[in-house]
Design a protein around this motif. Structure first.
Motif, PDB file in Angstrom:
ATOM      1  N   ALA A 445       0.436 -20.274  -3.054  1.00  0.00           N
ATOM      2  CA  ALA A 445      -0.127 -18.967  -2.686  1.00  0.00           C
ATOM      3  C   ALA A 445      -1.631 -19.078  -2.467  1.00  0.00           C
ATOM      4  O   ALA A 445      -2.174 -18.556  -1.485  1.00  0.00           O
ATOM      5  CB  ALA A 445       0.180 -17.934  -3.767  1.00  0.00           C
ATOM      6  N   ARG A 448      -2.561 -20.638   0.738  1.00  0.00           N
ATOM      7  CA  ARG A 448      -2.392 -19.743   1.889  1.00  0.00           C
ATOM      8  C   ARG A 448      -3.389 -18.594   1.865  1.00  0.00           C
ATOM      9  O   ARG A 448      -3.339 -17.702   2.702  1.00  0.00           O
ATOM     10  CB  ARG A 448      -0.975 -19.165   1.900  1.00  0.00           C
ATOM     11  CG  ARG A 448       0.116 -20.168   2.255  1.00  0.00           C
ATOM     12  CD  ARG A 448       1.434 -19.447   2.533  1.00  0.00           C
ATOM     13  NE  ARG A 448       1.863 -18.670   1.379  1.00  0.00           N
ATOM     14  CZ  ARG A 448       2.749 -19.098   0.484  1.00  0.00           C
ATOM     15  NH1 ARG A 448       3.299 -20.288   0.609  1.00  0.00           N
ATOM     16  NH2 ARG A 448       3.085 -18.342  -0.524  1.00  0.00           N
ATOM     17  N   GLU A 450      -3.542 -16.287  -0.442  1.00  0.00           N
ATOM     18  CA  GLU A 450      -2.968 -15.081  -1.022  1.00  0.00           C
ATOM     19  C   GLU A 450      -3.439 -14.931  -2.468  1.00  0.00           C
ATOM     20  O   GLU A 450      -4.145 -15.783  -2.999  1.00  0.00           O
ATOM     21  CB  GLU A 450      -1.435 -15.155  -0.942  1.00  0.00           C
ATOM     22  CG  GLU A 450      -0.956 -15.158   0.497  1.00  0.00           C
ATOM     23  CD  GLU A 450       0.458 -15.712   0.668  1.00  0.00           C
ATOM     24  OE1 GLU A 450       0.874 -15.853   1.828  1.00  0.00           O
ATOM     25  OE2 GLU A 450       1.117 -16.015  -0.345  1.00  0.00           O
ATOM     26  N   GLN A 451      -3.009 -13.837  -3.100  1.00  0.00           N
ATOM     27  CA  GLN A 451      -3.490 -13.563  -4.459  1.00  0.00           C
ATOM     28  C   GLN A 451      -2.358 -13.581  -5.476  1.00  0.00           C
ATOM     29  O   GLN A 451      -1.180 -13.491  -5.115  1.00  0.00           O
ATOM     30  CB  GLN A 451      -4.176 -12.196  -4.494  1.00  0.00           C
ATOM     31  CG  GLN A 451      -5.464 -12.172  -3.690  1.00  0.00           C
ATOM     32  CD  GLN A 451      -6.016 -10.763  -3.598  1.00  0.00           C
ATOM     33  OE1 GLN A 451      -5.316  -9.850  -3.185  1.00  0.00           O
ATOM     34  NE2 GLN A 451      -7.273 -10.597  -3.968  1.00  0.00           N
ATOM     35  N   GLY A 562     -10.646  -9.157  -1.874  1.00  0.00           N
ATOM     36  CA  GLY A 562     -10.316 -10.575  -1.779  1.00  0.00           C
ATOM     37  C   GLY A 562     -11.355 -11.482  -2.405  1.00  0.00           C
ATOM     38  O   GLY A 562     -11.377 -12.686  -2.148  1.00  0.00           O
ATOM     39  N   ASP A 565      -9.189 -14.356  -6.708  1.00  0.00           N
ATOM     40  CA  ASP A 565      -7.888 -14.906  -6.293  1.00  0.00           C
ATOM     41  C   ASP A 565      -6.796 -14.540  -7.277  1.00  0.00           C
ATOM     42  O   ASP A 565      -5.635 -14.389  -6.916  1.00  0.00           O
ATOM     43  CB  ASP A 565      -7.966 -16.436  -6.201  1.00  0.00           C
ATOM     44  CG  ASP A 565      -9.008 -16.889  -5.193  1.00  0.00           C
ATOM     45  OD1 ASP A 565      -9.007 -16.323  -4.075  1.00  0.00           O
ATOM     46  OD2 ASP A 565      -9.815 -17.773  -5.532  1.00  0.00           O
ATOM     47  N   ARG A 581      -1.871  -8.274  -0.668  1.00  0.00           N
ATOM     48  CA  ARG A 581      -1.943  -9.733  -0.568  1.00  0.00           C
ATOM     49  C   ARG A 581      -1.494 -10.452  -1.836  1.00  0.00           C
ATOM     50  O   ARG A 581      -1.573 -11.670  -1.926  1.00  0.00           O
ATOM     51  CB  ARG A 581      -3.363 -10.178  -0.183  1.00  0.00           C
ATOM     52  CG  ARG A 581      -3.774  -9.701   1.225  1.00  0.00           C
ATOM     53  CD  ARG A 581      -4.905 -10.523   1.795  1.00  0.00           C
ATOM     54  NE  ARG A 581      -4.579 -11.928   1.987  1.00  0.00           N
ATOM     55  CZ  ARG A 581      -3.833 -12.404   2.985  1.00  0.00           C
ATOM     56  NH1 ARG A 581      -3.313 -11.592   3.879  1.00  0.00           N
ATOM     57  NH2 ARG A 581      -3.605 -13.689   3.080  1.00  0.00           N
ATOM     58  N   VAL A 582      -1.012  -9.682  -2.826  1.00  0.00           N
ATOM     59  CA  VAL A 582      -0.489 -10.326  -4.028  1.00  0.00           C
ATOM     60  C   VAL A 582       0.931 -10.794  -3.751  1.00  0.00           C
ATOM     61  O   VAL A 582       1.814  -9.990  -3.458  1.00  0.00           O
ATOM     62  CB  VAL A 582      -0.484  -9.352  -5.234  1.00  0.00           C
ATOM     63  CG1 VAL A 582       0.220  -9.983  -6.423  1.00  0.00           C
ATOM     64  CG2 VAL A 582      -1.897  -8.946  -5.590  1.00  0.00           C
ATOM     65  N   THR A 583       1.135 -12.097  -3.817  1.00  0.00           N
ATOM     66  CA  THR A 583       2.475 -12.614  -3.518  1.00  0.00           C
ATOM     67  C   THR A 583       3.129 -13.287  -4.713  1.00  0.00           C
ATOM     68  O   THR A 583       4.325 -13.514  -4.703  1.00  0.00           O
ATOM     69  CB  THR A 583       2.433 -13.619  -2.348  1.00  0.00           C
ATOM     70  OG1 THR A 583       1.493 -14.639  -2.682  1.00  0.00           O
ATOM     71  CG2 THR A 583       2.020 -12.942  -1.053  1.00  0.00           C
ATOM     72  N   LEU A 621       3.763  -9.381   3.171  1.00  0.00           N
ATOM     73  CA  LEU A 621       4.101 -10.688   2.628  1.00  0.00           C
ATOM     74  C   LEU A 621       5.131 -10.573   1.522  1.00  0.00           C
ATOM     75  O   LEU A 621       5.025  -9.684   0.681  1.00  0.00           O
ATOM     76  CB  LEU A 621       2.834 -11.360   2.068  1.00  0.00           C
ATOM     77  CG  LEU A 621       1.672 -11.488   3.044  1.00  0.00           C
ATOM     78  CD1 LEU A 621       0.379 -11.813   2.314  1.00  0.00           C
ATOM     79  CD2 LEU A 621       1.987 -12.566   4.073  1.00  0.00           C
ATOM     80  N   GLY A 623       7.147 -11.304  -1.949  1.00  0.00           N
ATOM     81  CA  GLY A 623       6.624 -11.625  -3.266  1.00  0.00           C
ATOM     82  C   GLY A 623       7.587 -12.466  -4.090  1.00  0.00           C
ATOM     83  O   GLY A 623       8.798 -12.445  -3.870  1.00  0.00           O
TER      84      GLY A 623
END
Ligand code: ADP
Ligand code: ZN
Length: 761
Positions: A445, A448, A450-451, A562, A565, A581-583, A621, A623
């Motif tokens: 993650a 990429r 992402e968070q 953002g 992270d 953006r939290v995956t 996105l 999760g």
């Protein structure tokens, strides 16, 4: 009679009555005072006030040698008492408490076995419970240049001042003294001493506007509602349009668009000239949530527990004058003085924080339904994981269930993977904090861009200090709990009374060196994950790092932009956060809540996993959630992973039915606390006998007395009794009557009465 000095100190009240004995009055007022006595107190109404003393006005009355503020609940022409004292002053020109709030508080008093006055006390803003209002608050800040040296002076002998000064230096700015004291569980005397020493500043300032007052998070109005949302809205609008009461359970998975349904419903209510109250858990009361409402409606009032008295009063009056027709707030917002209420929403209705932890111990969910019923309003209880109480009320039709089983994003549910942490290889220090699977997902993650969120429901570095020599754990001397190790401040902390101690060089029991830190709290998770992912920008969110509301809000907005992270945190991050953006979400240990001595342990675990999992994959996105546990087969974990609330609720409900626990019956808890263990034992034993005798012909079961699961807090011994009884009205009446008699029996110790308890500790 009030003493002269006291009278002088007060600002003039509206209609002050002179010190001369009032002429024989033909009018009497029943006044509810904040006293644990179920009756109202009678006072005579002086002639000059006779037309103005009406139900709902506040009055100042003599009580013993004191003067108290109370609310008039009724007026009578007659009085059978021999001696009554006159009302000392009338404080309001017109009733401050409306007829519907009078009725509601009376109901609360009856339902929760407290006095009407105590219930009214919960309704009024603090500023109105005193005769004099003040718009000023005291703020504390460290004097520049004060630091390590002063701290070292306090280190040994003055742990309280040390704790306060250290916290102020940590914060590095101003904080309201009252809030600081509440956080640190200290009285303000430590602050006064530090002030005398010239180490901190105390300033009286005009209360600022609340930050939440200005938050406005843009929330695009969806072009249209999805079919499930539309169906729910249609069902909710029916009683609203007809002006009828209706009570609903809106069961919608996280991200199913419940908030949009509330917004649309409220919009319609406003158009019909009705108002709305929206309750959210305190912790979810973020600028983000508030902003959604502010962006959609004019004049939203926000009420929450961290406001100063002056801020709260201002909001309260705006609502009372009809300037704000939408109120968003925590539990107490339920008592906003709003007329023509059309909608009451209780979002995240399963949250234990909706139960008030001090008298009156009301449950906002139940009071919300009652207030909506009285007002002919629509009540919506919303949740992805309804409480068993609400779920079963929906099963029997007491609530109308509306389901929204799918996420708006259309990506389906995030995948929840359960990892048996026992089968993971040990780390270098022998502990297994992160599974290989979680680490892999985190790495991917972050690569990429992402968070991620890591959840651990414990503060500090290690929850336990343990001696391998004698196998003892260190405990607080005043509380029956283990001391937790907090690395950054280098101290052991009691999470019950907040007292701190320096770590012993050797075991205080067997004197051997080498105490070990056992387990992991959020502080340790933060440090360890930083070792594994040194490049990641990690921020911890728990009550140790988030001292002020601003800290919390700054961190969330940095996360939103953002600049962070990964968030590591306690329940503070479990709810309400919506970051697309939290995956990846990791639950470091799902077992913490599972083994608590509480019949709701399984339910809490299920809810926690579902809530935390709901933070991932909210946008475009997808999760992924990793749940680490030592009990991978436990039904609440298995079902939470399968997103199977229905299966969980059925299973759990059957277990509770066997034991007669809620929702299959009601509970009442009596808690006795005192420094004297003998008093506690005697009083609780006597209560047990008394109740068994009184309830012998009822279906109620008296359990105990027994030591409470936390048998001592702040050097006060604690024992409790639990009453189990059927929900039938007659049975409830009988139990409440018996419990009330107990209060009149002249016992030396008064019990805390908790009807429908949520916590059994
Ligand atoms: P919940 O309260 O159930 O968690 P929200 O109401 O916050 O869900 O909705 C989740 C997300 O879906 C939000 O980002 C929201 O803006 C979006 N959303 C909600 N309803 C719609 C809709 N009808 N069309 C498009 N997007 C929507
Ligand atoms: Zn303690």
């Amino acid at each position: 009679m009030a003493r002269a000095s006291k009278t002088d100190a007060r600002e003039p009240t509206l209609f002050e009555v002179g010190p001369a004995p009032a002429p024989r009055a033909a009018l009497y007022a029943e006044v509810a005072l904040n006293r644990p006595v179920v009756v109202q107190f009678t006072y005579s109404v002086p002639d000059e006030l006779s037309s103005r003393v009406v139900p709902g006005v506040r009055v100042a009355v003599p009580f013993g040698a004191e003067r108290e503020v109370g609310v008039v609940t009724a007026i009578a022409r007659e009085c059978t008492l021999e001696r009554v004292r006159p009302i000392a002053a009338l404080l309001d020109a017109e009733p401050l408490v409306s007829a519907d709030l009078l009725a509601l508080t009376r109901w609360i008093g009856e339902r929760y076995a407290c006095s009407w006055g105590e219930a009214l006390h919960a309704v009024l803003p603090a500023a109105l419970k005193r005769e004099r209002e003040s718009a000023k608050v005291i703020v504390a800040s460290p004097v520049p240049g004060i630091g390590a040296q002063e701290l070292a002076q306090l280190e040994e002998r003055e742990p309280k001042q040390h704790r306060m000064l250290r916290t102020l230096i940590d914060i590095g700015g101003r904080i309201e003294l009252r809030e600081l004291c509440r956080k640190l569980n200290l009285s303000d005397s430590a602050a006064r001493t530090l002030h005398r020493r010239g180490w901190i500043r105390l300033e009286k300032v005009e209360a600022d506007a609340d930050e939440l007052e200005t938050s406005r998070a843009p929330r695009p109005r969806p072009a249209s509602l999805h079919p499930a949302q539309q169906a729910a809205l249609t069902a909710l609008l029916e009683p609203l349009e007809a002006g009828h009461h209706g009570a609903f359970l809106l069961q919608g998975v996280t991200g199913s668009g419940k908030t949009e349904v509330y917004l649309a419903l409220i919009e319609r209510a406003l158009a019909l000239g009705r108002g709305a109250i929206v309750l959210v858990p305190e912790i979810a009361l973020t600028p983000q949530t508030v902003g959604w409402f502010r962006a959609r409606f004019e004049n939203v009032a926000v009420l929450h527990s961290r406001m100063t008295d002056a801020q709260r009063l201002r909001m309260w009056q705006r609502v009372r004058r009809g300037e704000a027709r939408v109120v968003v707030g925590a539990r107490s917002a339920l008592f906003a003085p709003m007329d023509r209420i059309g909608v009451i929403v209780v979002d995240e209705e399963h949250e234990p924080s909706f139960k008030q932890g001090s008298t009156p111990r009301y449950h906002a969910r139940d009071v919300a339904i009652e207030r909506a019923r009285e007002s002919g309003a629509v009540c919506v209880l919303g949740s992805a994981t309804p409480s068993l109480e609400s779920w079963s009320a929906a099963q029997v039709g007491a609530l109308t269930r509306l389901s929204m089983p799918e996420r708006i994003s259309g990506h389906g549910f995030p995948v929840i993977e359960v990892v048996d942490i026992r089968s993971e290889p040990s780390g270098p220090q022998g502990h297994k904090l992160f599974s290989r699977r979680l680490l892999l997902l985190l790495r991917e993650a972050l690569e990429r861009g992402e968070q991620a969120i890591l959840f651990q429901n414990r503060r500090g570095f290690a929850p336990v200090l343990w001696c391998p020599g004698c196998k003892e754990t260190l405990r607080c001397k005043r509380c029956d709990v283990a001391l937790a190790w907090h690395q950054r401040i280098g101290r052991m902390v009691c999470h019950s009374c907040c007292e701190e101690h320096r770590s012993p060089q050797a075991c205080p029991v067997c004197t051997r060196p080498g105490m070990r830190f056992v387990g992991a709290g959020s502080e340790r998770i933060e440090l360890e994950i930083q070792k594994v992912a040194p490049k990641a920008r990690v921020r911890r969110m728990d009550s140790d790092t988030m001292r002020r509301r601003e800290d919390y809000e700054d961190t969330l907005s940095a996360f939103g932009r953002g600049e962070i992270d990964m968030l590591v945190g306690t329940q503070m991050i479990a709810k309400g956060l919506d970051f697309p953006r939290v995956t990846v979400v990791g639950i470091i240990s799902a077992d913490g809540a599972l083994h608590l001595p509480d019949f709701r342990a399984a339910e809490r675990t299920f809810q926690l996993i579902s809530q935390v999992a709901g933070r991932a994959g909210r946008g475009e996105l997808p999760g992924r959630i990793v749940v680490q546990t030592m009990s991978p087969q436990h039904p609440s974990i298995v079902r939470a992973a399968a997103h199977d609330h229905e299966g969980f609720a059925k299973h759990e409900s059957a277990l509770r039915a066997e034991l007669g626990y809620p929702p299959h019956g009601r509970l009442l808890r009596l808690l006795y606390e005192d420094p004297s263990e003998k008093l506690v034992i005697d009083a609780s034993d006597a209560a047990g006998e008394f109740l068994r005798e009184k309830l012998v012909d009822s279906e109620a079961v008296v359990l105990g007395p027994a030591p409470a699961p936390i048998a001592m807090v702040r050097a006060r011994h604690r024992r409790h009794l639990l009453l189990k009884f059927p929900s039938a009205a007659a049975q409830v009446e009988q139990v409440l009557a018996a419990v009330r008699k107990l209060g009149d029996s002249g016992a030396k110790l008064r019990a805390t009465i908790d009807v429908d308890p949520v916590s059994l500790f």
